[in-house]
Scaffold this active site. Structure first.
Site, short mmCIF file in Angstrom:
data_model
loop_
_atom_site.label_atom_id
_atom_site.label_comp_id
_atom_site.label_asym_id
_atom_site.label_seq_id
_atom_site.Cartn_x
_atom_site.Cartn_y
_atom_site.Cartn_z
N LYS A 125 -30.27 -5.89 66.78
CA LYS A 125 -29.84 -4.63 66.16
C LYS A 125 -29.72 -3.59 67.26
O LYS A 125 -30.45 -3.63 68.26
CB LYS A 125 -30.86 -4.14 65.13
CG LYS A 125 -30.28 -3.19 64.11
CD LYS A 125 -29.55 -3.98 63.05
CE LYS A 125 -29.16 -3.16 61.85
NZ LYS A 125 -28.85 -4.04 60.72
N1 GLU Z 1 -25.28 -4.46 59.38
C1 GLU Z 1 -25.14 -5.61 58.54
C2 GLU Z 1 -26.50 -6.18 58.17
O1 GLU Z 1 -27.50 -5.49 58.24
C3 GLU Z 1 -24.19 -6.66 59.12
C4 GLU Z 1 -24.56 -7.21 60.46
C5 GLU Z 1 -23.50 -8.11 61.08
O2 GLU Z 1 -22.49 -8.36 60.45
O3 GLU Z 1 -23.71 -8.53 62.22
O4 GLU Z 1 -26.62 -7.29 57.74
#
Ligand code: GLU
Length: 433
Positions: A125
């Site tokens: 993240k």
């Molecule tokens: N932000 C989204 C999540 O928390 C998608 C993450 C992604 O597609 O890599 O799952």
């Protein structure tokens, strides 16, 4: 803390609910879920140590010349939690509360999420501590390009692939793709959630909401829930909440309340989501949508409904209101919307919680489809994307539900146990420990 977020972003309101005194930090809370699974699996201390912390955490400074001529330094992070099952994968959020602990918790959730749905990614993240609502598009573009410059050496199409999250969207991804491609050559697979015109996947924008609907449909079949006429309340009306609210009608449910940072609206006969969306487009909030009753965010969480869908904030169901929740099912559309303590209370009260790492995995699943399309320089049509998403969500639900039934544990513990076992096996096979 609730922030207003322009429509079209991954979530309407952002994470970072006030922490209760004595409450676990976000990463501690996610790790408690992990530890419960590790106990359940009788995982050895060596693997617990590896899986209990991130592979790598990068903190960067991003100096920025603001529109008014002043100079500021923003702080950003990229946490790569685990890469045993594939390249690191996870979104990038812009938020005042995107501190290291929050980003680390969200990175860990991505490791478990990609493992639950069995897409070949690890978990990561990113976050930048900022208030994007006070910044101009030009400042946001410079901020994004500055961040990319500082994390360029740890990401890559086969190394770490960012995506949208709170307060970032397809435009943000386009800037990252452009900045990365300028350095490394055309690299659409460096990010997912891109605009369609730049190699984004059809169906990606709706994917998290659609995946939630597929998951709820499977849950209803397995748990014998009658969804015909079932009452649903959705907290959060950004990308995830609004798509879910629009699509869930196919299951026979009616959405009786929705809310966002500006307030909420309800109608016991069922809201017209398209009308609410139309109102929100002009008013920047669902509040005041014609022909509806007003309702506060706090009241919505305690409504007498069949399914409660927290789709915005972290830890909105917590020690203060867990006993007041009246829904029989909570479908976790946001990341970590139920605090660790509240999770125990809900379990004791017999409320079924369909956990985030399973329920909201549709987004990263279609991110995986986008990535494969980019690597192959090939485009799938939308029906193929949705069909593959349905298959992935159904399989994941079945694996988790079977384990929950067999081991007589909650869906959350079953989902974590499924994920932890899979990542632990990958660690061993690679010979890391
Ligand atoms: N932000 C989204 C999540 O928390 C998608 C993450 C992604 O597609 O890599 O799952």
């Amino acid at each position: 803390m609730i922030e207003e977020v322009p429509p079209g972003h991954e979530h309407h309101t952002a994470a970072g609910a006030q922490r209760e005194p004595g409450e676990l930090s976000p990463f501690q809370a996610v790790n408690r879920f992990f530890e419960q699974a590790a106990d359940h699996l009788h995982l050895g201390d060596d693997l617990r140590a590896v899986l209990g912390c991130a592979y790598r955490e990068l903190r960067v400074q991003i100096p920025l010349r603001m529109d008014d001529g002043s100079g500021r330094v923003f702080i950003g992070y990229r946490v790569q939690h685990n890469g045993a099952r594939g390249p690191f994968k996870g979104g990038l959020r812009y938020h005042p509360a995107a501190d290291l602990d929050e980003v680390r918790a969200l990175a860990a959730l991505m490791t478990w999420k990609t493992a639950v749905v069995d897409v070949p990614f690890g978990g990561a993240k990113g976050g930048i501590i900022c208030d994007p609502l006070t910044m101009s598009p030009a400042e946001l573009q410079k901020l994004t390009r500055g961040y990319l410059r500082m994390i360029d050496h740890i990401i890559g199409e086969k190394r770490d692939i960012p995506a949208p999250d709170v307060n970032t969207d397809a435009q943000t991804m386009a800037w990252i793709m452009d900045a990365y491609s300028a350095r490394h050559g055309y690299s659409p697979a460096i990010v997912t959630g891109k605009p369609i015109e730049l190699g984004g996947s059809l169906g990606r924008a709706a994917a998290t909401g659609r995946g939630l609907v597929y998951c709820l449909a499977e849950a209803a079949r397995s748990l014998q829930l009658d969804l015909d006429g079932a009452r649903v309340a959705v907290q959060g009306f950004g990308n995830v909440g609004s798509w879910f609210a629009r699509l869930v009608g196919v299951l026979g449910c009616k959405v009786v309340a929705v809310s966002d940072v500006g307030g909420g609206v309800s109608d016991g006969r069922g809201l017209s989501i398209l009308a609410v969306q139309e109102h929100a487009r002009h008013a920047s909030t669902v509040a005041g949508s014609p022909g509806t009753e007003p309702i506060s965010n706090a009241e919505l969480l305690e409504l007498d409904v069949d399914v409660l869908v927290p789709a915005a904030l972290s830890r909105v169901v917590n020690g203060a209101n867990a006993n007041a929740v009246r829904a029989s099912v909570i479908l976790e559309a946001a990341n970590h919307p139920v605090s660790f303590g509240a999770d125990q209370v809900l379990a004791d009260r017999g409320i079924t919680v369909i956990p985030d790492i399973l329920a909201n995995a549709g987004g990263v699943t279609v991110s995986y489809f986008e990535w494969t399309q980019n690597l192959q320089q090939f485009r799938w049509d939308e029906s193929r994307v949705n069909h593959e998403l349905q298959k992935t969500m159904s399989t994941a639900w079945r694996r988790v539900h079977e384990r929950a039934t067999r081991d007589k544990v909650s869906l959350r513990l079953a989902a974590y146990a499924t994920a932890v076992a899979s990542v632990a096996t990958a660690e061993r096979l690679r010979g890391y420990i």
